[in-house]
Design a protein around this motif. Sequence first.
Motif, short mmCIF file in Angstrom:
data_model
loop_
_atom_site.label_atom_id
_atom_site.label_comp_id
_atom_site.label_asym_id
_atom_site.label_seq_id
_atom_site.Cartn_x
_atom_site.Cartn_y
_atom_site.Cartn_z
N ALA A 128 20.19 -25.53 69.83
CA ALA A 128 21.33 -26.33 69.39
C ALA A 128 20.76 -27.03 68.28
CB ALA A 128 21.94 -27.11 70.30
N ASN B 162 19.42 -24.80 65.24
CA ASN B 162 20.67 -24.23 64.69
C ASN B 162 21.16 -25.44 63.40
OD1 ASN B 162 20.50 -21.86 65.70
ND2 ASN B 162 22.41 -22.32 67.07
N VAL B 163 21.30 -26.78 64.04
CA VAL B 163 21.72 -27.75 62.99
C VAL B 163 20.72 -27.89 61.92
CG1 VAL B 163 22.27 -30.05 62.63
CG2 VAL B 163 23.26 -28.80 64.92
N SER C 128 26.09 -23.74 66.90
CA SER C 128 25.49 -24.50 67.89
C SER C 128 26.27 -25.04 68.92
CB SER C 128 24.87 -25.79 67.12
OG SER C 128 25.88 -26.66 66.62
N TYR D 93 24.64 -25.73 72.91
CA TYR D 93 25.09 -27.10 73.48
C TYR D 93 25.52 -27.13 74.95
CZ TYR D 93 23.95 -30.70 69.77
OH TYR D 93 23.29 -31.10 68.86
#
Length: 253
Positions: A127, A130-131, A153, A157
């Motif tokens: 996650a 990805n951010v 994301s 999560y």
Amino acid sequence: MTLVPTPGSGDPSARSTDALPRRWRQLLALSGFAFAVLLLLGWFLSGGNTPDYMATDEDWTTWAGEVGPRSGIGASLILLGGVAFLFFAATIRGTLGSAEPTVRGSGTLGYAAFGGALVGIAGIGMALVNVASATSAGADADPVAIRAVATASAGPYLVAAMGFAAFLGAVGLSTLLSGSFSRWTGVVALVGAVAFLLTFFTAVVGLGEDSAFGYGFLPGILALVIWSMATSIAEYRAVATSTREPASGEVEG
């Protein structure tokens, strides 16, 4: 009369966690503390609260420009913390498994905790990466790409929440049943497990909008951090105060 071997007795399988030198075992115990610190730093340095899915392109590019410089650092820290957590999870599995001779089911809960740990750390790592990927170009990135990658994301999560719920639930139950750690840490773990479970309902409400259920992730993370720090210190003290290891070539009686 049948004697049940206890940890630290002459039974080799009961002392499986003692195969490593004491200093190594102390480092493994402290890996939980290192994980907690890296998790907190990585979490707060990451992208934070993303705009709603229907927010304007300007909102998305502004957000990427603000968090881009630090989200990459946050992702790197969470990956380092993940390495520490994997070693710590293995240590915890060994501790819970050692209670199996006296508390039936502790070994099974230990395996469940280890499996949950693998899923949880993989999910949160994906996650935050990805951010970091979505914001790496900052405000100059295509807002459509930013929105797509950042929104995606949500899946990792929730997978992380699933894993950490299983992990904290298993260690919490095992602690209350066996007393492997202080009972208050078992309560903290179960509270964290419930908090992570609540985040599942964001998938029902809608992943693209803010939801009250999504805020369960924060108390879940805090419970995970508190539990990891407390049990890491307890494991370190247990190793430090254990009986003296035999010198090289010395045979235990």
